[in-house]
Scaffold this active site. Sequence first.
Site, PDB file in Angstrom:
ATOM      1  CG  ASP B 206      -1.899   0.893   1.177  1.00 47.73           C
ATOM      2  OD1 ASP B 206      -2.833   1.230   0.079  1.00 47.73           O
ATOM      3  OD2 ASP B 206      -2.098   1.819   1.848  1.00 47.73           O
ATOM      4  CE  LYS B 210      -1.263   5.347   1.375  1.00 49.59           C
ATOM      5  NZ  LYS B 210      -1.577   5.434   2.819  1.00 49.59           N
TER       6      LYS B 210
END
Lengths: 343, 343
Positions: B206, B210
């Site tokens: 995750d 980003k």
Amino acid sequence: MKIIHLGIGKVGKTLVDQILKNKEVIRRTLGIYLIYSGLFNSKGGIFSDSGIDIRDVTKFPGNAVIVDYDKVISFLDENYIIVDTTASSETYGFLDLALKKSCYVAVSNKKPLCGNFNHFKRLVQKSERRFFYETTVGAGLPVIRTLMDLILTGDKIVQIQGCFSGTLGYIFSEIERGIAFSEAVKKAYELGYTEPDPRDDLSGLDVARKALILVRTMGRKTHLDEIKLTSLYPKQMEKLSVNDFFESLKNLDPVFQKRTVSAGKKGKTLRYVVTMDSESCRVGIEEVEKSSNLGSLKGPDNLIVFKTERYLANPLIIKGPGAGIGVTAAGVFADILEAAKLM
Amino acid sequence: MKIIHLGIGKVGKTLVDQILKNKEVIRRTLGIYLIYSGLFNSKGGIFSDSGIDIRDVTKFPGNAVIVDYDKVISFLDENYIIVDTTASSETYGFLDLALKKSCYVAVSNKKPLCGNFNHFKRLVQKSERRFFYETTVGAGLPVIRTLMDLILTGDKIVQIQGCFSGTLGYIFSEIERGIAFSEAVKKAYELGYTEPDPRDDLSGLDVARKALILVRTMGRKTHLDEIKLTSLYPKQMEKLSVNDFFESLKNLDPVFQKRTVSAGKKGKTLRYVVTMDSESCRVGIEEVEKSSNLGSLKGPDNLIVFKTERYLANPLIIKGPGAGIGVTAAGVFADILEAAKLM
């Protein structure tokens, strides 16, 4: 988008340079055409609706033919942005007129926002989508816009605290290191961190103006004299010559030393801080926890702490240089692009 | 502005609530009319060009008549914004189609931006002024927009470093306090900070997404598998059941303890960090100075440090909760308002 630019000081010149260097990239990536149409200082300026010669822009005033504002007014419409990088309180009339003629406006100049409350209201609130003033607080740091986004999305501001003077930040970092107050001021002066008369910084007035702009942005009808401002020197030192002022600063050293020691005993340190909540706004020396965000701030950095209903236990924090020619000019440039996107 | 909203999870529901609560204020202060025209989940949704009944919005799916996307497509034009608060990689096609029909789009969903590079390019670069994705990195913190402003005004990015996982931030704060790695993970799990399978956090995927969004925003044609990603657990633990995974985490404790002690001897501490410069991008454990911005970060806060040509000695820093239902929804709401101003 046609640009008319007031104020050719250090920030102004750097902005001209940044725009000329980047206008091709802007055109390619955003499809925005930036045309430099006018450049003015307090004596008058050069103007052409279709864009002025690049050599005239970079060499202004040079030997260009000087015109005054009046010559420009009939041309103004929604294709224009007026950029104010002066430090003059005299520009309000022109900015207001430009907004009435549907122009966009971007300012780094705090003065037009800090006088008469109705002036603020006309510039900011009545034309919210055409007036940009991000650089008036924290230069290129995204302060005003973050505050506006919080408010508009329905968050409630619980407290805003911030250090907004790089000069005073530097001085309080020195004091924390054990340097005497008068010595710290002198060092800041010699490094060119203070204004020629250091009282312009030490009075806190410039910080109070930034506080006022934040308070008014929060929607409160406040005037500059309603901000509880504590200067770093007593009133009787106001009328001294700069030399005599430096001399008498030494008398304040014991006071600052005592306050520093007293704060240190509680694990705290001194900072020159803006504090505002839903009711009051004060600007002055505060004792803050050494380990806090404000307490761990070093040197000339600015810092702002937003405590809101949504950002309560862990506030939203923005930190970085809050002054400086390059970052201020870039902040105004970002405002210009913001406006250009709306056209 | 007419809103079609995909994804009625926790963030989605909160966004509905925030919009309904604040639409009157928005109308008064910005002159922007927000009309809720559609609400969809993976099974279908409710839609009306002229606005759906407020009771249907708050009770969806309730007993409303369910329609599918196809019924909506013919209505789409520049008055619409499509809001994607799902976590689905399936929405790309609809978003792309909506942009082609001149709609605006705002997403908190990272997936459509992290697959095929041409998809990113079509969503973001080819429609830069109509696609908003601020909340994909740091939720409500102003990260993407700050990066864009720096680039567009001609600044050069020297390095970006950041901690973008509140979950991993919490775990590394615990490790710093002397808690064993496996204990820290378990505590985070019990507090609800991790996903149901904590490997979704501990893999770093995750965070890598980003990082990828930032790298691509900087203009680089990078793919997810080009980011140097170091997971917090070895590959052989991937196939274990969640219970067995927790059990075998204990085997990693000595490794983390050794690394923590070794870092501590140098005045450093461990963080799970994204580091990118002009050439590379890596995501993994780094030793950082305890007194640095990253090193003094506590608990679940996110932090991003922009080192640029203009912000070099003193970088620009943004800090605060980078996840959470209320702040993420508010970030999407701010993007919606941004789009509305452009209409």
